[in-house]
Motif scaffolding. Structure first.
Motif, PDB file in Angstrom:
ATOM      1  N   UNK A 161      54.150  21.049  49.981  1.00 47.27           N
ATOM      2  CA  UNK A 161      53.806  23.487  49.299  1.00 47.27           C
ATOM      3  C   UNK A 161      54.282  23.104  50.468  1.00 47.27           C
ATOM      4  N   UNK A 163      55.330  21.289  53.668  1.00 43.50           N
ATOM      5  CA  UNK A 163      56.499  21.144  54.539  1.00 43.50           C
ATOM      6  C   UNK A 163      57.616  22.065  53.812  1.00 43.50           C
ATOM      7  N   UNK A 164      57.594  23.017  52.261  1.00 43.85           N
ATOM      8  CA  UNK A 164      58.419  23.266  52.090  1.00 43.85           C
ATOM      9  C   UNK A 164      58.349  24.274  52.091  1.00 43.85           C
ATOM     10  N   UNK A 165      57.369  25.080  52.411  1.00 44.80           N
ATOM     11  CA  UNK A 165      56.972  26.050  53.339  1.00 44.80           C
ATOM     12  C   UNK A 165      57.736  26.101  54.143  1.00 44.80           C
ATOM     13  N   UNK A 167      59.976  24.017  55.236  1.00 41.03           N
ATOM     14  CA  UNK A 167      61.561  23.978  55.842  1.00 41.03           C
ATOM     15  C   UNK A 167      61.858  24.820  55.104  1.00 41.03           C
ATOM     16  N   UNK A 168      61.931  26.235  54.998  1.00 42.00           N
ATOM     17  CA  UNK A 168      62.464  27.783  54.200  1.00 42.00           C
ATOM     18  C   UNK A 168      62.274  28.585  54.844  1.00 42.00           C
ATOM     19  N   UNK A 244      61.373  15.020  61.790  1.00 41.75           N
ATOM     20  CA  UNK A 244      61.111  14.941  60.666  1.00 41.75           C
ATOM     21  C   UNK A 244      60.258  16.298  59.386  1.00 41.75           C
ATOM     22  N   UNK A 245      60.673  16.438  58.645  1.00 41.46           N
ATOM     23  CA  UNK A 245      61.000  17.492  58.019  1.00 41.46           C
ATOM     24  C   UNK A 245      59.347  17.517  57.040  1.00 41.46           C
ATOM     25  N   UNK A 246      58.640  15.827  57.243  1.00 38.57           N
ATOM     26  CA  UNK A 246      57.224  15.608  56.786  1.00 38.57           C
ATOM     27  C   UNK A 246      56.520  17.033  58.108  1.00 38.57           C
TER      28      UNK A 246
END
Lengths: 544, 544
Positions: A161, A163-165, A167-168, A244-246
């Motif tokens: 979550x 990571x996604x927050x 990314x956005x 990295x996206x991580x």
């Protein structure tokens, strides 16, 4: 700047709090340091008695599962949140619902107001318990997370979550996957509790009955280095994660058995007979469960980003004894690798590099230097040094200063108190392969590789000649390139000021205190990327 | 038994529904088949017009984010849930909140009543979109999930949650990580929509304007094989997953480009000039996004558990044309690998094995057999065979029957209609390396390896002699061991009845229809584990 620490009354939370208050500032979204005006300790429990008295602290007793309560904390932009509140592994196995509510919904309650506000950072404490089923070998950042506990499951979900927050662009999230922090000063319900008990109970003179096998391996760290790493993680520029996206990474740790810890304890106390007894009554189910946890977390990425690890289990034991029990339990002088503020940054047969970070007001344990050593200072600091059996003496360190101690001839046994601010930061480069012969003449010719050894490449300026090592400076302006053949048999490159570089030190962001060892002759190329930041290096020529 | 299909009005949901109704039963927690009494289609939309008329179907229009509504569906134990409802990737990127609410909270709403009830199974449709950042090469079941979309993130979280629920015994969860199912009969908002558009629009005579590059690779599958796999996954014994805590696995797929699909389309239609035109107007952002999705999902685990894959992209295109557009668009006869009920199970230069599963009431496309073939039948079925330009003829197949067709001399062009129940299941073993010389005498001596070739190991019984192959039976009782030297140059082992075995076929649960190819001389050992189930094998001796 406002800082929120959830789980703020807990062991880690209080230490993060104290460290932030001591330093007084954190890096914001604009990548500049901001003064911490307010530090909110948010927790469901009752405030601890040893809360520091500081007008910046705001106590908020509340329930992280209550979205409105949590939301009310976010009354400005640019808040930095250290999210440490969590249901632990043992409790999570007993009660799935509370584990989900606190660890998932609670985290979401924090993330949502971050998303509404601008420029918030969230530093999240994940856990090595995310590693359950996995291939043989160290747990890598790239290892698939297949936790064997609901606790680990909720942490793994929150990694996704966050990571996604991030990314956005909803939040700037940074996730530290924590080894088990030992010892907790109080018993707790976590499955690896025995790794704390084995140190705490004997030091407190109480018997420890451990429900795990003595040879069970686990990845642990002391609280001091972890608190430092969490704040370091918060302060890194967002660009440091760009590869990295991580945003999640293993923190440095030691892979130890209970037996290792038991031995480490005996090696730092003055009188091992004063320790409480340790006995093992392994519980098969608990052992099976724990064997799914992190045993050997690889922290290559975190270390490259400047996170540090404890030098030894003894250092963890000594730190706990000094801080939480009684410093007089310890032997009067510890080795450097047993001193909890000295973190091993690099070692081979020639050199051993410790990074020392001593926050304002803090004092190292009395420790002994046995090798000729170079000291590189990265902060201007006022300190007080006390040699064994001598009076304390004030000293002023300047940023960029380099000192040499011929401890190979004459041991240095001392402790250092930082009268700060700021944090005192230095590198101790032990010339571990050097044997002093008492002759002070530089031995340069012995170890340079090429015939015309006086010919150094342009830019390299000799600034210090000492028995074991010469120090050369190499300054490179932003946007320039440098190339040269360095004729040293062995050299250590120490970064004083860093920038993004490409070439012989890799494609990376150099940071103050980074070290690189090279064997010669060294054909070095360096390209300083960008137009803003210069690079300053020390090139340490090892004369042995 | 009660079955719930969420997203039951959707494309996949309806196909799962029809297939379950056609077969009439599913395997329950007791590992026996149970008659499906009621099948609830739960969906937020309006019921589709083509809903099958069947008294077992119950329509429930509802909101999966409403926990009470969802809970009310669980009025008995032992329910099997196919959870297909989901916000898709495109919508999820536009609206994070609805994505979280439906995909995470909605799934939790289903899981909770499963936990309260006993013996429920939940089959969850995860997605290859869970793979975002990853190393080069195929996406493995062991690859860390680092999704690049909120959709993928929610799916990856639910994989973790379902694993944990299963570990704790709250539910028997099974997760299929889906490739992109193509073509969807209606346009949709998923990021890989172009992989449906490229087939659907031209077949419907409409121009397709694709916003991706023609060479973009993606992992896809047809709906038919996926529906079969989801039901197969539901029916597997729980013990089939025992090797891992991970209940999630990649489903078989084809790794294709848009261009591949475009070509596959042209190869199965009668008149390519009738197809709508295809043009490419790549959108850089969409391409970048899609390139993070699954390109080549490795399904080794799923295949070992009996999941199947489409034989070719042409088979997918042909299936859609026949089912959704007009069968007359297709060329009158397709190749076996273009026939969507023939799934390639194994192939090398010597043999090509197709698994055929034809549900009750269903008819294959007219297809051609070009090689001498062995047919192994695994169900007793009443079928109707229609050869090209001939009248339909009834035929009765019995379980365990083996037939041989010398199509190398004389092509067989036919279609098969299953008058079922049950599903008609057979293996077509094409002797692809065999060239018939018109001489029917067995050619055994040519290819047996050892001098005294008539000496077969005990237990091996010759039951069929044909030009291209001899078939031997080998029956092994539960709990026994068998060992022998099989003197064939090349053999195919086909499992008729399976049990858990150890030895020369691995340490695995053999299932009807599993095939193993071996080159001789074959020193085979087989140990049949357990005391309940016998093993029956066909050993096919290849005579070329």
């Amino acid at each position: 700047m406002k800082v929120i620490i959830t789980g703020g009354f807990g062991f880690l939370g209080l230490h993060v709090c104290k460290r932030i208050l001591a330093v007084g500032e954190l890096v914001g979204a604009d990548e500049s340091p901001h003064v911490v005006r307010k530090l909110v300790l948010f927790d469901a429990g009752s405030p601890p008695k040893d809360l520091p008295e500081d007008s910046r602290i705001e106590i908020r007793v509340g329930d992280i599962t209550n979205a409105d309560e949590v939301k009310s904390l976010f009354d400005e932009d640019g808040i930095v949140v250290f999210h440490l509140a969590s249901v632990m592994s043992g409790q999570g196995e007993k009660d799935f619902d509370i584990c989900w509510k606190v660890n998932v919904e609670g985290t979401r309650n924090l993330l949502e107001p971050c998303r509404v506000r601008r420029d918030c950072k969230l530093i999240f404490a994940s856990s090595g318990a995310c590693f359950g089923e996995r291939p043989e070998g160290p747990e890598m950042d790239t290892t698939k997370l297949l936790p064997h506990t609901s606790y680990g499951m909720t942490k793994a979900c929150m990694e996704l979550v966050i990571n996604d927050f991030t990314r956005r662009g909803f939040v700037d999230g940074r996730v530290a996957r924590l080894p088990t922090v030992i010892p907790r000063p109080e018993p707790n319900s976590g499955l690896p509790a025995a790794f704390s008990d084995v140190l705490r109970e004997p030091l407190r003179g109480r018997p420890a009955v451990l429900r795990l096998r003595p040879d069970m391996r686990h990845a642990v760290c002391g609280y001091r280095v972890l608190v430092r790493n969490l704040i370091h993680l918060a302060n890194l520029p967002a660009a440091a994660f760009a590869e990295s996206i991580d945003r999640c990474m293993n923190m440095p740790s030691l892979s130890v058995t209970l037996q290792d810890l038991q031995k480490s304890l005996a090696s730092v106390v003055k009188d091992p007979s004063m320790l409480g007894s340790i006995s093992y009554e392994p519980d098969a189910e608990l052992c099976a469960k724990l064997s799914t946890f992190h045993q050997n977390m690889d922290a290559t990425r975190a270390r490259a980003l400047g996170m540090m690890g404890d030098s030894s289990a003894s250092a963890i034991a000594a730190d706990f004894a000094a801080e939480y029990v009684d410093p007089l339990l310890l032997k009067p002088v510890v080795e450097i690798y047993e001193e909890p503020r000295h973190w091993l940054a690099f070692s081979n047969e020639h050199v051993r590099v410790f990074r020392v970070e001593n926050p304002p007001g803090d004092t190292t344990l009395m420790h002994v230097h046995r090798f000729d050593s170079l000291y590189f200072f990265f902060t201007a600091a006022k300190v007080q040094g006390t040699k064994l059996n001598e009076e304390a003496k004030d000293d002023t360190l300047s940023c960029g200063e380099v000192r040499y101690g011929d401890h190979g001839n004459c041991l240095l046994t001392h402790k250092i108190h930082n009268k700060g601010p700021p944090v005192m930061m230095c590198l101790d480069v032990e010339l571990a392969g050097f044997q002093s012969d008492g002759n002070d003449a530089p031995a340069t010719k012995r170890v340079r590789i090429e015939a015309d050894s006086s010919r150094l490449p342009p830019g390299l300026r000799l600034t210090k000649e000492r028995p074991g090592a010469n120090v050369h400076n190499l300054d490179l302006a932003a946007g320039t390139s440098w190339a040269g053949r360095i004729p040293f048999a062995r050299a250590l490159f120490v970064v004083h000021r860093g920038a993004h570089v490409r070439g012989g030190l890799g494609d990376r962001l150099l940071k103050p205190g980074d070290v690189f060892f090279r064997e010669g002759p060294i054909d070095m190329k360096l390209e300083v990327m960008g137009t803003r930041r210069d690079v300053a290096l020390w090139v340490v020529e090892l004369l042995y």
